[in-house]
Design a protein around this motif. Sequence first.
Motif, PDB file in Angstrom:
ATOM      1  N   UNK A   1      12.698  67.765  11.296  1.00  0.00           N
ATOM      2  CA  UNK A   1      13.842  67.217  12.013  1.00  0.00           C
ATOM      3  C   UNK A   1      13.797  65.697  12.120  1.00  0.00           C
ATOM      4  N   UNK A   2      12.562  65.148  12.161  1.00  0.00           N
ATOM      5  CA  UNK A   2      12.379  63.719  12.398  1.00  0.00           C
ATOM      6  C   UNK A   2      11.392  63.156  11.376  1.00  0.00           C
ATOM      7  N   UNK A   3      11.382  61.853  11.195  1.00  0.00           N
ATOM      8  CA  UNK A   3      10.373  61.256  10.303  1.00  0.00           C
ATOM      9  C   UNK A   3       8.946  61.590  10.731  1.00  0.00           C
TER      10      UNK A   3
ATOM     11  N   UNK B   1       9.852  51.618   6.254  1.00  0.00           N
ATOM     12  CA  UNK B   1       9.788  52.142   7.614  1.00  0.00           C
ATOM     13  C   UNK B   1       8.933  53.411   7.661  1.00  0.00           C
ATOM     14  N   UNK B   2       9.085  54.258   6.656  1.00  0.00           N
ATOM     15  CA  UNK B   2       8.257  55.470   6.591  1.00  0.00           C
ATOM     16  C   UNK B   2       6.783  55.121   6.435  1.00  0.00           C
ATOM     17  N   UNK B   3       6.503  54.112   5.621  1.00  0.00           N
ATOM     18  CA  UNK B   3       5.114  53.711   5.403  1.00  0.00           C
ATOM     19  C   UNK B   3       4.509  53.125   6.683  1.00  0.00           C
ATOM     20  N   UNK B   4       5.331  52.382   7.422  1.00  0.00           N
ATOM     21  CA  UNK B   4       4.854  51.852   8.708  1.00  0.00           C
ATOM     22  C   UNK B   4       4.595  52.992   9.693  1.00  0.00           C
ATOM     23  N   UNK B   5       5.502  53.985   9.704  1.00  0.00           N
ATOM     24  CA  UNK B   5       5.333  55.147  10.574  1.00  0.00           C
ATOM     25  C   UNK B   5       4.091  55.939  10.186  1.00  0.00           C
TER      26      UNK B   5
ATOM     27  N   UNK C   1      19.982  70.989   4.374  1.00  0.00           N
ATOM     28  CA  UNK C   1      19.677  69.871   5.261  1.00  0.00           C
ATOM     29  C   UNK C   1      18.948  70.418   6.481  1.00  0.00           C
ATOM     30  N   UNK C   2      17.735  69.930   6.712  1.00  0.00           N
ATOM     31  CA  UNK C   2      16.956  70.429   7.842  1.00  0.00           C
ATOM     32  C   UNK C   2      17.182  69.610   9.107  1.00  0.00           C
ATOM     33  N   UNK C   3      17.437  68.319   8.992  1.00  0.00           N
ATOM     34  CA  UNK C   3      17.638  67.468  10.169  1.00  0.00           C
ATOM     35  C   UNK C   3      19.041  67.666  10.725  1.00  0.00           C
ATOM     36  N   UNK C   4      19.157  67.597  12.036  1.00  0.00           N
ATOM     37  CA  UNK C   4      20.423  67.885  12.710  1.00  0.00           C
ATOM     38  C   UNK C   4      21.182  66.630  13.136  1.00  0.00           C
TER      39      UNK C   4
END
Length: 276
Positions: free
Chosen positions: A126-128, A147-151, A207-210
Amino acid sequence: MPRAVALTLALTLVASAHAADGTLQPEHLIIGSDLTYPPYTYLAEGKPAGFDPEFMALLGQQLKLTPQFHDTRFANLVMGVNARRFDVVASALYVTPERAAQVDFVPYLKSGASLMVRADDNFRPQRPEDLCGKRVGSIKGGSWIPKLMALSKSYCQANGQAPIDSREFPTSPEAAQALLAKAVDVQFEDAAVAAITAEKLKGRITLSSQTLIYPVVIGLAVRKGNDVLLKQLDQGLAAMKASGDYQTLLSRYNLGEPSPSDVAQALGQGPQAVSQ
């Protein structure tokens, strides 16, 4: 005056006149766009189709310029406009502070991202933050990748989880094929693109994210210093809004108009500014 010198001077004057018009060619608007990215930009029967070609056709009418599309892969668009290969980028280009340091933007859309998974997979992120330890497919140059790499460092690894394995592909369809082939676990994609991809693949991907992830502002990009063209584009967009054409097109593609605060945040100028 020698003939060769006179010819050189004439060509210089012509080039200067074109530069004064803000476009590389008189009466034309040369557009860099990755035509592999439906519903924003793609080829239909060999011709540019989708939101951006329709938007640029309407904008061209306002500016009395004929749009001419140059199919260019996404990762090369900013470099291309700065190298004067085309006048403007119209290709679902997210507005970010990093890109704003390289080009000038005319913000004209608001979108976001979604997570796509195989329909036969029980994994439903649902979320990164749900992507720790997963192989994540994206179009090459996607602005959410940093942003994903920072997360991955600040959240996944900081909490003792495996890092996010980011894998980039030249086009969105290739990323989707990698998902189907189980080469990645999830595809991180623009929400509008994700919706049409899931529809085209007829239930094989879902699509899994809402909710929208990392809401973003999308802009036309022009070379810094091309203030004439920047002003023309701003005026043309204002005219489209006044005519109602802009709102009609947004509604048809289920997209939104960015507010001034949305733009400020995208540029890193707002009180809750984030880098996308």
